[in-house]
Scaffold this active site. Structure first.
Site, PDB file in Angstrom:
ATOM      1  N   ARG A 225      46.206  46.614  32.599  1.00 49.00           N
ATOM      2  CA  ARG A 225      46.776  47.065  31.340  1.00 49.00           C
ATOM      3  C   ARG A 225      48.164  47.646  31.617  1.00 49.00           C
ATOM      4  O   ARG A 225      48.392  48.242  32.672  1.00 49.00           O
ATOM      5  CB  ARG A 225      45.895  48.153  30.688  1.00 49.00           C
ATOM      6  CG  ARG A 225      44.584  47.640  30.087  1.00 49.00           C
ATOM      7  CD  ARG A 225      44.809  46.779  28.851  1.00 49.00           C
ATOM      8  NE  ARG A 225      43.574  46.300  28.239  1.00 49.00           N
ATOM      9  CZ  ARG A 225      43.040  45.095  28.466  1.00 49.00           C
ATOM     10  NH1 ARG A 225      43.617  44.250  29.283  1.00 49.00           N
ATOM     11  NH2 ARG A 225      41.932  44.727  27.849  1.00 49.00           N
ATOM     12  N   HIS A 273      50.310  38.412  28.744  1.00 49.64           N
ATOM     13  CA  HIS A 273      48.886  38.795  28.711  1.00 49.64           C
ATOM     14  C   HIS A 273      48.008  37.533  28.700  1.00 49.64           C
ATOM     15  O   HIS A 273      47.207  37.318  27.786  1.00 49.64           O
ATOM     16  CB  HIS A 273      48.564  39.691  27.509  1.00 49.64           C
ATOM     17  CG  HIS A 273      47.277  40.457  27.679  1.00 49.64           C
ATOM     18  ND1 HIS A 273      47.105  41.752  27.247  1.00 49.64           N
ATOM     19  CD2 HIS A 273      46.091  40.110  28.263  1.00 49.64           C
ATOM     20  CE1 HIS A 273      45.880  42.164  27.538  1.00 49.64           C
ATOM     21  NE2 HIS A 273      45.247  41.169  28.153  1.00 49.64           N
TER      22      HIS A 273
HETATM   23  P1  NDP Z   1      34.879  46.560  35.843  1.00 46.38           P
HETATM   24  O1  NDP Z   1      34.436  47.638  34.928  1.00 46.38           O
HETATM   25  O2  NDP Z   1      33.906  45.518  36.258  1.00 46.38           O
HETATM   26  O3  NDP Z   1      35.497  47.197  37.174  1.00 46.38           O
HETATM   27  C1  NDP Z   1      36.347  48.284  37.132  1.00 46.38           C
HETATM   28  C2  NDP Z   1      36.650  48.744  38.563  1.00 46.38           C
HETATM   29  O4  NDP Z   1      37.635  49.792  38.478  1.00 46.38           O
HETATM   30  C3  NDP Z   1      35.428  49.326  39.274  1.00 46.38           C
HETATM   31  O5  NDP Z   1      35.441  48.965  40.635  1.00 46.38           O
HETATM   32  C4  NDP Z   1      35.654  50.826  39.119  1.00 46.38           C
HETATM   33  O6  NDP Z   1      35.096  51.634  40.138  1.00 46.38           O
HETATM   34  C5  NDP Z   1      37.161  50.907  39.210  1.00 46.38           C
HETATM   35  N1  NDP Z   1      37.639  52.172  38.608  1.00 46.38           N
HETATM   36  C6  NDP Z   1      37.478  52.601  37.344  1.00 46.38           C
HETATM   37  N2  NDP Z   1      38.015  53.835  37.203  1.00 46.38           N
HETATM   38  C7  NDP Z   1      38.509  54.177  38.421  1.00 46.38           C
HETATM   39  C8  NDP Z   1      39.147  55.321  38.935  1.00 46.38           C
HETATM   40  N3  NDP Z   1      39.398  56.388  38.153  1.00 46.38           N
HETATM   41  N4  NDP Z   1      39.484  55.350  40.234  1.00 46.38           N
HETATM   42  C9  NDP Z   1      39.232  54.288  41.038  1.00 46.38           C
HETATM   43  N5  NDP Z   1      38.608  53.144  40.612  1.00 46.38           N
HETATM   44  C10 NDP Z   1      38.263  53.103  39.314  1.00 46.38           C
HETATM   45  O7  NDP Z   1      36.153  45.886  35.124  1.00 46.38           O
HETATM   46  P2  NDP Z   1      36.637  44.372  35.262  1.00 46.38           P
HETATM   47  O8  NDP Z   1      36.845  44.081  36.696  1.00 46.38           O
HETATM   48  O9  NDP Z   1      35.772  43.464  34.478  1.00 46.38           O
HETATM   49  O10 NDP Z   1      38.042  44.441  34.473  1.00 46.38           O
HETATM   50  C11 NDP Z   1      39.079  45.309  34.865  1.00 46.38           C
HETATM   51  C12 NDP Z   1      40.170  45.321  33.792  1.00 46.38           C
HETATM   52  O11 NDP Z   1      40.910  44.105  33.815  1.00 46.38           O
HETATM   53  C13 NDP Z   1      39.683  45.406  32.359  1.00 46.38           C
HETATM   54  O12 NDP Z   1      39.310  46.729  32.018  1.00 46.38           O
HETATM   55  C14 NDP Z   1      40.876  44.924  31.593  1.00 46.38           C
HETATM   56  O13 NDP Z   1      41.723  46.012  31.262  1.00 46.38           O
HETATM   57  C15 NDP Z   1      41.608  44.005  32.567  1.00 46.38           C
HETATM   58  N6  NDP Z   1      41.578  42.594  32.138  1.00 46.38           N
HETATM   59  C16 NDP Z   1      42.781  41.951  31.965  1.00 46.38           C
HETATM   60  C17 NDP Z   1      42.806  40.623  31.593  1.00 46.38           C
HETATM   61  C18 NDP Z   1      44.105  39.902  31.451  1.00 46.38           C
HETATM   62  O14 NDP Z   1      44.130  38.743  31.047  1.00 46.38           O
HETATM   63  N7  NDP Z   1      45.212  40.517  31.811  1.00 46.38           N
HETATM   64  C19 NDP Z   1      41.580  39.850  31.378  1.00 46.38           C
HETATM   65  C20 NDP Z   1      40.365  40.617  31.600  1.00 46.38           C
HETATM   66  C21 NDP Z   1      40.394  41.945  31.958  1.00 46.38           C
HETATM   67  P3  NDP Z   1      33.517  51.701  40.395  1.00 46.38           P
HETATM   68  O15 NDP Z   1      33.191  50.389  41.108  1.00 46.38           O
HETATM   69  O16 NDP Z   1      33.364  52.874  41.280  1.00 46.38           O
HETATM   70  O17 NDP Z   1      32.852  51.811  39.058  1.00 46.38           O
HETATM   71  C1  OXD Z   2      40.355  41.472  28.531  1.00 44.87           C
HETATM   72  C2  OXD Z   2      41.700  40.925  28.319  1.00 44.87           C
HETATM   73  O1  OXD Z   2      40.217  42.687  28.661  1.00 44.87           O
HETATM   74  O2  OXD Z   2      41.827  39.729  27.984  1.00 44.87           O
HETATM   75  O3  OXD Z   2      39.394  40.682  28.552  1.00 44.87           O
HETATM   76  O4  OXD Z   2      42.684  41.641  28.496  1.00 44.87           O
END
Ligand code: NDP
Ligand code: OXD
Length: 310
Positions: A225, A273
């Protein structure tokens, strides 16, 4: 009972078709044509939907985000109280993101920015050969997407590290967690990949201090993001040479304003995006499965933990 869909019109039509392909008996209403509010039992929404509006549906028993990110649902007023919220975990969304990370890691690793600049100036000049085994990748977030990106990079020989909130083990990945873990990982990261959810804890995590911990000439890939990056700090780090290049897919605000310095910056690759795009036909089965579970009072899948914020 009916499902309310709310996003851009063409995407809504694709979602409707994908949900009906899973279950032709579903009653699907495309916002704003919700019909009788009492009919709506599930709302499948994306970022533009007004969360207050969802409180009009007294029988709502499930909300689904049309993507992996749920930061759009954590803003006040939040989802209607007591209504569980699911996110997507989808193989196509995950593989799309792994491809995006791989593409940009390879562009930076194989000096593509320099070679394109040389091409523009018609310069025939071979640069030193990069060593994959020495290009250390640090991934912020090892969830669904971050761990898939790691699994894609490891077989190519890149050393991969990852940072999480809780201690995690991912095969082949050196893992770090917490504030000290972040600094330790950054000091050894040549290509930093951000795949974190946007929460109060992660907002602005890529800033002057953290960029300053990277070895000079490191690269950044942000596909999470826009709010994760402090833009002024990144621009300063690019201009000083501390950061050698950035691939940015997400911004605050979006669309990226046409006069933003990123657009014309020679070291910045701008994406609209589009790192990974939800494919309704791939994502629909889990939505229908969750709807069945909600109707039958069974445990839901892919639930969002609003205490953690993701
Ligand atoms: P998940 O919820 O599966 O994974 C999130 C990861 O971030 C976990 O490993 C989590 O740690 C870690 N995390 C969260 N908070 C913290 C913190 N404070 N400190 C350290 N690590 C942290 O999310 P996804 O992998 O599915 O997606 C990640 C993001 O990607 C989405 O939230 C979205 O914003 C973005 N996205 C962007 C897209 C695009 O096209 N640009 C498409 C899809 C998603 P833990 O393992 O300990 O819980
Ligand atoms: C998502 C994205 O969060 O597309 O899936 O950004």
């Amino acid at each position: 009972m009916a499902i309310l869909l709310s996003t851009k019109l063409n995407a809504m039509e694709a979602w409707r078709d994908a949900l009906l392909a899973e279950d032709p008996g579903l009653d699907i209403r495309m916002f704003p044509d919700a019909g009788d509010p009492a009919d709506i039992e599930a709302a499948v929404v994306w970022t533009a939907h007004d969360l207050m509006e969802l409180r009009r549906y007294p029988n709502l028993k499930l909300m689904v985000s049309m993507g992996a990110g749920v930061d759009h649902l954590t803003r006040p007023p939040g989802p209607p109280p007591g209504v569980p919220v699911a996110r997507l975990k989808d193989a196509r969304l995950t593989s799309g993101m792994a491809e995006f990370v791989l593409l940009n890691v390879m562009r930076f690793h194989r000096q593509d920015l320099e070679y394109r600049a040389q091409q523009a100036a018609r310069i025939w000049n071979e640069l030193p050969a990069p060593d994959t085994t020495k290009r250390r990748i640090g991934i912020l977030g090892l969830g669904e997407l971050g761990s898939a990106a790691a699994r894609t990079l490891l077989p190519l020989g890149f050393p991969v590290m990852g940072w999480t909130r809780n201690p995690r083990q991912v095969e082949g990945v050196e893992t770090f967690h917490g504030a000290d873990g972040l600094d330790a990982m950054l000091r050894r990261t040549d290509i930093l990949v951000c795949l974190l959810p946007l929460t109060p804890d992660t907002r602005g995590v890529v800033n002057a201090r953290t960029l300053g911990l990277l070895p000079r000439g490191a690269f950044l890939i942000n596909a999470a993001r826009g709010g994760h990056v402090v833009d002024a700090d990144l621009l300063a780090a690019l201009d000083s040479g501390q950061v050698a290049g950035a691939a940015l897919d997400v911004f605050e605000p979006e669309p990226l304003p046409t006069d933003h310095p990123y657009w014309g910056h020679p070291k910045v690759l701008v994406w609209p995006h589009a790192a990974s795009i939800t494919i309704p036909s791939s994502a629909a089965p889990q939505v229908v499965e969750n709807l069945r579970r909600a109707r039958e009072g069974r445990p839901l899948i892919n639930l969002v933990d609003f205490t953690a914020g993701y």
